[in-house]
Write an enzyme that holds these catalytic residues in place. Structure first.
Site, mmCIF file in Angstrom:
data_model
loop_
_atom_site.group_PDB
_atom_site.id
_atom_site.type_symbol
_atom_site.label_atom_id
_atom_site.label_comp_id
_atom_site.label_asym_id
_atom_site.label_seq_id
_atom_site.Cartn_x
_atom_site.Cartn_y
_atom_site.Cartn_z
ATOM 1 N N GLU A 61 -30.626 -54.738 89.522
ATOM 2 C CA GLU A 61 -29.172 -54.549 89.122
ATOM 3 C C GLU A 61 -28.575 -53.364 89.935
ATOM 4 O O GLU A 61 -27.260 -53.248 89.606
ATOM 5 C CB GLU A 61 -29.666 -53.964 87.605
ATOM 6 C CG GLU A 61 -30.244 -55.236 86.858
ATOM 7 C CD GLU A 61 -30.150 -54.633 85.405
ATOM 8 O OE1 GLU A 61 -30.094 -55.884 84.498
ATOM 9 O OE2 GLU A 61 -30.199 -53.661 85.016
ATOM 10 N N GLY A 119 -31.912 -52.377 83.194
ATOM 11 C CA GLY A 119 -33.413 -52.598 82.574
ATOM 12 C C GLY A 119 -33.283 -54.075 82.208
ATOM 13 O O GLY A 119 -32.408 -54.744 82.606
ATOM 14 N N GLU A 144 -21.141 -54.892 87.127
ATOM 15 C CA GLU A 144 -20.749 -53.612 87.955
ATOM 16 C C GLU A 144 -21.797 -52.436 87.460
ATOM 17 O O GLU A 144 -22.234 -52.230 86.517
ATOM 18 C CB GLU A 144 -19.346 -53.348 87.356
ATOM 19 C CG GLU A 144 -18.534 -52.037 88.281
ATOM 20 C CD GLU A 144 -17.253 -52.090 88.094
ATOM 21 O OE1 GLU A 144 -16.422 -51.039 88.548
ATOM 22 O OE2 GLU A 144 -16.696 -52.649 87.035
ATOM 23 N N GLU A 179 -36.311 -53.895 88.079
ATOM 24 C CA GLU A 179 -34.915 -54.260 87.555
ATOM 25 C C GLU A 179 -33.990 -53.006 88.342
ATOM 26 O O GLU A 179 -32.779 -53.329 88.329
ATOM 27 C CB GLU A 179 -34.993 -53.728 86.007
ATOM 28 C CG GLU A 179 -35.733 -54.814 85.292
ATOM 29 C CD GLU A 179 -35.032 -55.890 84.962
ATOM 30 O OE1 GLU A 179 -33.678 -56.037 85.245
ATOM 31 O OE2 GLU A 179 -35.306 -56.998 84.746
ATOM 32 N N SER A 188 -37.468 -48.744 67.143
ATOM 33 C CA SER A 188 -36.885 -49.089 66.152
ATOM 34 C C SER A 188 -36.656 -50.800 65.671
ATOM 35 O O SER A 188 -36.707 -51.533 66.786
ATOM 36 C CB SER A 188 -35.405 -48.339 66.000
ATOM 37 O OG SER A 188 -35.354 -47.199 66.527
#
Lengths: 229, 229
Positions: free
Chosen positions: B66, B46, B115, B62, B82
DNA sequence: CCAAAAGTGTTCACGGTACACCCATGC
DNA sequence: GCATGGGTGTACCGTGAACACTTTTGG
C-alpha cells in the site's frame, strides 16, 4: 480492502495469565487440559472468542468458566500469531494478564471439571502450546509495570501492612529493598491511608494496616503524578 | 478447547501506524480508501491477515503493497476488538507501529492506486473505522517508548547532528529541552559515534555529525544499561 | 561585519542510598 | 525475659535543572 469472505480464516482465542501472591511466592493460575492436543498438560486458562463479544469480555468469560474467578484487574498483554503455535490449525491468541487478591480467590474447582491450580513462577511445569512464551512475556510486563504504576495493590488484600507491601515488591522484582527507604518513599507518595487498625493474631508487635487510596491516586495522576517505586 | 469449526469466525486484519519526522513535524502515513465503507476517507494502511503468514509478515506485506515502504522498525502495538469497529462484520485488528527515516522513504505512490500521504499528527483528517483511536494509542506509546529506549534513531538519517536529535525529542515529547543538558546527557551514554564529518551546505557554522552505535548499545543492554532521556 | 547556529561548565537543589538501634507484643 | 518483627533518622553522593557567552562559518 478486499472481501473477507474469499479466504480461509484463522481462529481467534484469548488466554489469561493470572498472577497472585501468596506467602512469599508469585503464583500463576493454570488449568490442566482434558482434551487433545496437549492432553493432561498444564495450560493458561483461555478459549475461543465468540463473534458477539469483545476480546476483554471473552477473557473474563473464560476466566469465570474455567477458574471461577470474576472480579480482577485485567489488561491486554500481546497477540501471539506464530504459524504453528497450535498443531491443529492456524490460531491467533490475544493474551491478557490478570492480577488477583489470593485472599479473595481461594482456588476453586473449575466449573467444567478441568483441574485448576496455582503454581509458583519459579517452579512451573512445561506448558501446552506456546504458553511458556506467553507467561514469560507476562512476567516481564508485570515486573516493568509494577515500577511505575500502582498495580501491585491489586495483589494484596484491601488492608495490608507496609511489610506486606515491601515483600510484594521484593517478590515481583526479585531483589531485596531497604526497609526505611521503602517506607519513606511509599509514604511520601501520599497514596496510602493509615487506618486505625493493626494486624491480628501475630506473635509479636502488630503492624499498622494501610489502604491504597485509589481516589487520590486518580486525582494526582490527572495532575501529572509519576508513580515510581 | 471446543472444536473451532462450529462457530462463525471474526475476520482478522493488521493496521500500521507509520511515523516519520520531517522538518519540525511528527508525521503519519495515511492512505485514502477507494472502497466502501468509508470510501475516500483517510485510513491507516492495513488489510486482512492471510492464513499462512504471521501477523508481522502481514503488517510488512500490507505496508509494502500500500505504501511501497519496506525496511522499517516495526513493533506490535495493541489489538482492537470492539464489536462495531467495522460496520460490515466483526473484524479484529492487530495494530502495529512503524518508524521510518523520511530521508530514505520519500512518499511513493501506492502500488494499488490508492493515494498515500504524510500528515502531521497535529493536523489530521477524520479517519476511517476506529483508526483515530489506534493512532492516539500509537502516539502515546511512541512518546513513552522514546524516553527509555533508543528508538528515536529509527526516525533520523544514519548521520545526524546533535541539534537534529534534540529537535526530534522535542517534537515527539512536545516540550523544549535544554541544549547543554541534552548534549551532556546523550554524550554521557557513550552510544554516539562522533564522525569526522560535518553537515554540508548550511549558511552558518556546520555541525558535527554523529552516528548511533547500535553494536555498543546491544552490548551495554546485556550489562544492564538503562537508557533514558 | 553581520546573522545564525554550534559548542561549551558551573552551581544548586533534590532524591536515592546506605546504614543500626530501640520498641511493642505475645508467649 | 526473650524472641520476633515493627518502626524510626541522618549523612553522603550523584543526577537533574537552571542558566549565558564565545566561536565558527557563510553570505
Amino acid at each position: 480492502m478486499a472481501s473477507s469472505y474469499e479466504h480461509p480464516r484463522a481462529a481467534l482465542t484469548v488466554d489469561c495469565v493470572v498472577f497472585g501472591v501468596d506467602d512469599g511466592d508469585l503464583k500463576v493460575l493454570l488449568i490442566q487440559r482434558d482434551l487433545e492436543p496437549f492432553r493432561n498438560r498444564w495450560a493458561l486458562p483461555g478459549g475461543f472468542v465468540h463473534v458477539d463479544e469483545t476480546l476483554e469480555q471473552a477473557a473474563l468469560r473464560e476466566l469465570r468458566e474455567e477458574t471461577g474467578i470474576s472480579r480482577v484487574y485485567l489488561e491486554q498483554l500481546y497477540t501471539f500469531g506464530s504459524l504453528a503455535r497450535d498443531p491443529r490449525e492456524r490460531v491467533i491468541t490475544v493474551a491478557y494478564y490478570a492480577l488477583v487478591k489470593l485472599t479473595d480467590h481461594a482456588v476453586q474447582a473449575a466449573t467444567d471439571a478441568r483441574e485448576a491450580a496455582w503454581f509458583a513462577v519459579t517452579d512451573l511445569p512445561k506448558l501446552a502450546f506456546d504458553h511458556d512464551e506467553i507467561l514469560a512475556t507476562a512476567l516481564a510486563r508485570l515486573q516493568a509495570k509494577v515500577r511505575y504504576e500502582p498495580v501491585g495493590f491489586e495483589l494484596l488484600p484491601q488492608k495490608f501492612t507496609l511489610t506486606q507491601l515491601q515483600r510484594l515488591y521484593e517478590i515481583i522484582l526479585e531483589h531485596p529493598l531497604d526497609k526505611r527507604n521503602f517506607r519513606k518513599k511509599v509514604l511520601a507518595l501520599d497514596l496510602l491511608l493509615e487506618l486505625d487498625e493493626v494486624e491480628q493474631d501475630v506473635a509479636h508487635r502488630a503492624a499498622r494496616l494501610y489502604r491504597f487510596d485509589e481516589r487520590t491516586y486518580r486525582a494526582l495522576v490527572k495532575q501529572g503524578l509519576h508513580f515510581e517505586i
